[in-house]
Write an enzyme that holds these catalytic residues in place. Structure first.
Site, PDB file in Angstrom:
ATOM      1  N   GLU A 116      70.812  37.340  51.077  1.00  0.00           N
ATOM      2  CA  GLU A 116      71.919  38.307  51.151  1.00  0.00           C
ATOM      3  C   GLU A 116      71.553  39.657  50.539  1.00  0.00           C
ATOM      4  OE1 GLU A 116      75.283  38.161  52.490  1.00  0.00           O
ATOM      5  OE2 GLU A 116      74.825  40.259  52.085  1.00  0.00           O
ATOM      6  N   VAL A 119      69.415  43.206  52.264  1.00  0.00           N
ATOM      7  CA  VAL A 119      69.950  44.357  53.006  1.00  0.00           C
ATOM      8  C   VAL A 119      71.300  44.740  52.405  1.00  0.00           C
ATOM      9  CG1 VAL A 119      70.567  45.282  55.259  1.00  0.00           C
ATOM     10  CG2 VAL A 119      68.849  43.467  55.087  1.00  0.00           C
ATOM     11  N   GLU A 177      60.470  54.659  43.644  1.00  0.00           N
ATOM     12  CA  GLU A 177      59.208  54.122  43.127  1.00  0.00           C
ATOM     13  C   GLU A 177      58.221  55.261  42.865  1.00  0.00           C
ATOM     14  OE1 GLU A 177      58.707  50.476  43.469  1.00  0.00           O
ATOM     15  OE2 GLU A 177      60.840  50.511  43.925  1.00  0.00           O
ATOM     16  N   LYS A 192      65.054  46.701  56.845  1.00  0.00           N
ATOM     17  CA  LYS A 192      66.437  46.204  56.784  1.00  0.00           C
ATOM     18  C   LYS A 192      67.057  46.131  58.177  1.00  0.00           C
ATOM     19  CE  LYS A 192      67.190  47.955  52.097  1.00  0.00           C
ATOM     20  NZ  LYS A 192      67.622  49.142  51.320  1.00  0.00           N
TER      21      LYS A 192
END
Lengths: 391, 391
Positions: A116, A119, A177, A192
């Protein structure tokens, strides 16, 4: 129920903290192991650097993979499933590529593979999609899938800051990042969207290398200001449609009118919409990232397993053909070299410092844009508001 | 699985249409009866005006109550539960008052009473709240619970139309009832907030007659324009907090800064947020009304019963004391009579055509406002942005 957590970054820590909470204790969940890298200090008794210790512990029923990336995540997830352990992960990259393999392995060994959190982070998107599919055909999905890029675009439009300055800020805030490529080049959105399309159409895309993906790396303050002056906001959108035995799929910067939901999705929020044959449009909105929204979604999967609440069954065996011409769109192209001839078939017209291109198939547009980028590495394109642009 | 639908208005029709769809057919759901009013034409074979026919049909396992209002909905729901039938309803008024009675009856007769569609329409809010409660304490809930009033306020701010003109438009569009009182006087929000608080705190409010509720009936174009000039949008908000063994609860017009999620919730959309001790804020956003979003939520409950996916168990036996002083707020009051003395204890100051009142307990504010309304039936009040204003 004993749980092993692989990796102790943001998600891993969040899951650990939630499981330590009183309410969940009453559900008697506990953390048996935390897998850390070799030669890393074992600061907590649960920590180990030996994956086999986890695989061979018959007491551990659930493995939460929170390492990220493709390997060794892929190897560890498969090993855990084959050792009869349920696996939960938020790792979109590895799921996008191996969803079918993981699902088959889980079925063979009679365990669950839930994801779950992969995405929409804290948004119950996968669940919402699966529920819609219980009663309807989902023929399109569209939305803002990536919180980091939305934060960057939102900040640029609010404060007129440059892309690079906002990116630095996002990195300081921990939104982005050190290597931001996955977020700003659309890879994260592509992963996604892959997962969502696999579930929606019951197919197995598993490789989006050749699919049309264009990020926001080249967007400038001038672009954002120009769009704002026209009452438009730019968002990085992933969208897919299904029609008969064909589907399309694209990730690209897209313009939305000021008053639309998309234009008003702030900060690092996500907005994902699906369209069902009968039920029409359903919107899912919320925090797409962050320690607790994401960790909460992971723990919800753990509890679904504990309460044996099964999720929608998919085998990803349907064959749909990717069709680059399924939707056409209007685009603005910015390039410091003249590329009008390139788009000659699509009524190119000059609009400010942009070349407006009309009713071009999405696949064709991205193919020609690759040529443009060879001539001007700083070139930018954006899709104009249109039916195709919103699910 | 055979289903009886009580009432054939928007929700009843939507449920019927979805159940007739192929995908759901494969789930073998079918409609055995549609209950219509006495002396109404029986246009379809499933139609009957005899509730006993439904109660005594052992084949019918599920009753969908879509009549609305308190009676006979309350009587029929209880009768169905006592005849061993699962009951699903979207009827917030009857649930707000009888949730505990329905839950106990369902438990006694070993059937389910589900009501996902009652709050937030197409938004999986109840489910989201129940899931959060699996792992966390929810200490506050806040949001835009009523699509009709949001549509009215949104139109007034977009087009500068008067309250009464937009209300007429909403009635033509079918957004508002002939008697719009429940929507514009905050009753509908109060019912939904009641249900949400009952679940969140495991209590039984069942009567909000004496709780602070103030609607949007008296808002004018001038009010909206004045707020806009200050960069503020007005929304009808329901919110509740829990602290120790006390809770508060209020429905009132509230101002939000232009860039907030609340200010940007358009048309008839809802935005409901919860705050968990650990997981923090979760937002739920989407279409709060409409035939298919609501009917879809009802059918999802049917499928949960069919797949025996049980929802969170609550007995609503906890005792929390309603505390009108738990939160304080700042307000603007508009009245054509001078009421400054009335608010003497709360640093009243004139601000434009309003009286600004500071740090007044919410319960006290609503109590004094009742006095103001006796002197000026057209008086209006609005809560200013503050911690208390957003969950």
């Amino acid at each position: 129920m004993k749980i092993a957590i692989l990796g102790f970054g943001t998600v891993g820590k969040g899951v650990y903290k939630i499981i330590k909470k009183a309410n969940v204790q009453t559900q008697d969940l506990s953390v048996s192991h935390i897998l850390i890298r070799k030669n890393k200090a074992r600061l907590m008794p649960e920590m180990t650097d030996d994956m086999n210790e986890i695989l061979n512990d018959s007491q551990t029923e659930v493995v939460v993979e929170a390492i990220g990336g493709i390997e060794p995540a892929h190897e560890y997830i498969l090993a855990a499933l084959k050792h009869g352990k349920h696996v939960i992960t938020a790792n979109k990259a590895v799921i996008a590529r191996y969803l079918k393999e993981f699902t088959e392995a889980a079925d063979q060994h009679n365990v669950k593979f839930y994801f779950e959190a992969s995405v929409g982070g804290g948004i119950p998107w996968i669940q919402g999609l699966e529920k819609a599919l219980r009663i309807d055909n989902v023929n399109s999905i569209s939305g803002i899938f990536n919180g980091t890029s939305n934060f960057i675009l939102d900040q640029m439009s609010r404060n007129g800051e440059s892309f690079i300055d906002v990116l630095k800020k996002a990195q300081q805030l921990g939104y982005a990042e050190a290597d931001p490529s996955a977020d700003i080049d659309g890879i994260d959105v592509a992963n996604k969207l892959c997962i969502s399309a696999d579930i929606a159409y019951d197919i197995d895309i598993h490789d989006h290398q050749n699919l049309p993906i264009f990020g926001i790396r080249n967007i400038t303050c001038a672009d954002v200001k120009y769009f704002q002056a026209k009452g438009l906001a730019v968002k990085l959108i992933g969208r897919t449609h299904q029609k008969g035995n064909k589907f399309d799929y694209v990730v690209e910067p897209t313009l939305f009118l000021d008053r639309t939901l998309e234009a008003n999705t702030p900060d690092n929020y996500n907005l994902i919409s699906l369209n069902g044959d009968t039920i029409g449009k359903l919107d899912f909105f919320g925090q797409g990232a962050g320690m607790f929204p994401t960790a909460n979604a992971v723990v919800q999967d753990v509890l679904d397993i504990k309460e044996s609440k099964s999720h929608l069954k998919r085998d990803f065996n349907k064959k749909l053909e990717y069709c680059p011409e399924l939707t056409k769109g209007d685009y603005l192209v910015r390039s410091n070299v003249n590329v009008k001839d390139l788009f000659a078939d699509f009524q190119p017209s000059v609009e400010g410092s942009y070349l407006a291109v009309h009713q071009i198939p999405v696949g064709k547009m991205h193919q020609l844009m690759r040529t443009v980028l060879q001539k001007d590495a700083a070139a930018f394109m954006v899709s104009l508001p249109s039916q195709g642009a919103v699910a």
